[in-house]
Design a protein around this motif. Structure first.
Motif, PDB file in Angstrom:
ATOM      1  N   GLY A   1      20.974  54.863  47.903  1.00 32.26           N
ATOM      2  CA  GLY A   1      21.261  55.531  46.638  1.00 32.26           C
ATOM      3  C   GLY A   1      22.454  54.959  45.895  1.00 32.26           C
ATOM      4  N   ARG A   2      22.873  53.775  46.278  1.00 34.63           N
ATOM      5  CA  ARG A   2      24.050  53.174  45.657  1.00 34.63           C
ATOM      6  C   ARG A   2      23.721  51.727  45.243  1.00 34.63           C
ATOM      7  N   ILE A   3      24.649  51.127  44.500  1.00 31.36           N
ATOM      8  CA  ILE A   3      24.474  49.728  44.110  1.00 31.36           C
ATOM      9  C   ILE A   3      25.456  48.882  44.912  1.00 31.36           C
TER      10      ILE A   3
ATOM     11  N   VAL B   1      30.109  48.454  38.197  1.00 30.69           N
ATOM     12  CA  VAL B   1      28.677  48.708  38.383  1.00 30.69           C
ATOM     13  C   VAL B   1      28.390  48.981  39.854  1.00 30.69           C
ATOM     14  N   CYS B   2      28.982  48.147  40.728  1.00 30.21           N
ATOM     15  CA  CYS B   2      28.679  48.239  42.156  1.00 30.21           C
ATOM     16  C   CYS B   2      29.685  49.148  42.852  1.00 30.21           C
ATOM     17  N   ASP B   3      29.183  49.991  43.745  1.00 29.90           N
ATOM     18  CA  ASP B   3      30.117  50.853  44.475  1.00 29.90           C
ATOM     19  C   ASP B   3      30.248  50.463  45.936  1.00 29.90           C
TER      20      ASP B   3
ATOM     21  N   GLU C   1      35.705  51.351  46.126  1.00 27.72           N
ATOM     22  CA  GLU C   1      36.932  52.146  45.867  1.00 27.72           C
ATOM     23  C   GLU C   1      37.880  52.073  47.067  1.00 27.72           C
ATOM     24  N   ASP C   2      37.324  52.257  48.273  1.00 28.12           N
ATOM     25  CA  ASP C   2      38.158  52.223  49.491  1.00 28.12           C
ATOM     26  C   ASP C   2      38.818  50.852  49.643  1.00 28.12           C
ATOM     27  N   LEU C   3      38.015  49.802  49.450  1.00 31.37           N
ATOM     28  CA  LEU C   3      38.560  48.450  49.632  1.00 31.37           C
ATOM     29  C   LEU C   3      39.683  48.178  48.635  1.00 31.37           C
ATOM     30  N   LEU C   4      39.493  48.633  47.394  1.00 33.85           N
ATOM     31  CA  LEU C   4      40.530  48.374  46.382  1.00 33.85           C
ATOM     32  C   LEU C   4      41.816  49.131  46.715  1.00 33.85           C
ATOM     33  N   THR C   5      41.679  50.374  47.198  1.00 39.23           N
ATOM     34  CA  THR C   5      42.909  51.128  47.507  1.00 39.23           C
ATOM     35  C   THR C   5      43.581  50.609  48.782  1.00 39.23           C
TER      36      THR C   5
END
Ligand SMILES: Nc1ncnc2c1ncn2[C@@H]1O[C@H](COP(=O)(O)OP(=O)(O)OP(=O)(O)O)[C@@H](O)[C@H]1O
Length: 283
Positions: A33-35, A198-200, A217-221
């Motif tokens: 359900g994700r990109i 676009v990609c999560d 998001e996790d990787l960026l933080t």
């Protein structure tokens, strides 16, 4: 992740071509359900991974499960649509005939939707596929892939021959479909800026191996771009350090870097640092 939330599940996945490794001991999971973005330099193994997922090739060792099933064991997975770099279209067919073929071959075909996608791309229905531009062919191939209303859509560099407006339109169509139906998408691209926002989820391959994977998001933080004097003590978790004159710019997996100016990286900064560091290791 539990089984129902995993679209693609690879364990020690390895493919050896006669000439060398296509993929080597890759273990990863892609959420349903994700990109998910599939990034890697030329020859990293991105197309090989997609071919294994479709069942077009069998692994040398290890396993891949697609929507819970080993590909190819029970025939083609009807829930999976794959658009490779060589667009699977009949050049002698008109666009309308191509859509009709899609309808005949696919039980879950959504004719209205496929026609809408072609209309939105301004591609004439009566044009022969062989006379279309590269970008127009991509839009038709996408309509054929998405008209099947797949649970999992795998796109191997679908944006490569599209103009900037078309790239946006295609990504909007994919995003809308994900939001509406919960479709899972795996998308490879060399243009990382196209994937940002676009990609999560991210899967980064290099030399046939997984370099980085996880929720974007996790990787960026978890990472920081650090800027400071080259005399400063480097923190743990350095991925890449570069110096210009007396200044150093570092990408590190850390939250603690005393003395450094630090900012969260963009997806592009994160991916490029990992790609450059992998290149140095293999050089
Ligand atoms: N049919 C094949 N026979 C032999 N080697 C192959 C074959 N297909 C791919 N390879 C090799 O396997 C490795 C991975 O190739 P693959 O096409 O999967 O990479 P990729 O990440 O998709 O690259 P690109 O970004 O250039 O499309 C490369 O070293 C390539 O040369």
């Amino acid at each position: 992740m539990t089984l129902t939330t995993i679209a693609l599940d690879a364990t020690a996945l390895t493919l050896r071509y006669r000439r060398g490794w296509g993929l080597r001991d890759c273990t990863f999971q892609l959420p349903a359900g994700r990109i998910s973005a599939l990034i890697g330099p030329n020859g990293a193994g991105k197309s090989t991974l997609m071919r294994l997922a479709t069942g077009l090739m069998r692994p040398t060792s290890g396993e891949i499960r697609v929507l819970g099933q080993v590909p190819g064991k029970h025939g083609a997975n009807r829930q999976l649509a794959f658009l490779g770099q060589d667009k699977p279209l009949y050049k002698g067919f008109t666009v309308e005939e191509m859509l009709r073929a899609g309808a005949k071959l696919n039980p879950g075909w959504d004719d209205q939707y496929a026609h809408r996608l072609v209309r939105e791309a301004d591609v004439p229905f009566d044009a022969k596929v062989g006379t279309l531009s590269g970008g127009q062919r991509t839009r038709v191939a996408l309509a054929v892939a998405m008209g099947r209303r797949p649970e999992l859509l795998m796109l191997d560099e679908p944006l490569a021959d599209l103009d900037p407006v078309a790239r946006q339109e295609v990504m909007q169509a994919v995003l809308a479909e994900v939001a509406e139906t919960g479709m899972t998408v795996l998308l490879s691209s060399h243009v990382i800026a196209d994937l940002d926002g676009v990609c999560d989820h991210l899967l980064l391959l290099s030399g046939g191996q997984v370099q980085l994977q996880g929720d974007v998001e996790d990787l960026l933080t978890q990472h920081r771009v650090l800027v400071g004097s080259r005399e400063l003590v480097l923190p743990d978790g350095v991925v890449e350090a570069r110096t210009t004159g007396r200044q150093a710019t570092v990408l590190a997996r850390t939250s603690n870097a005393p003395g450094w100016d630090n900012n969260e990286p963009s997806l592009e900064e994160l991916a490029l640092a990992y790609l450059r560091s992998a290149k140095k290791v293999t050089a």
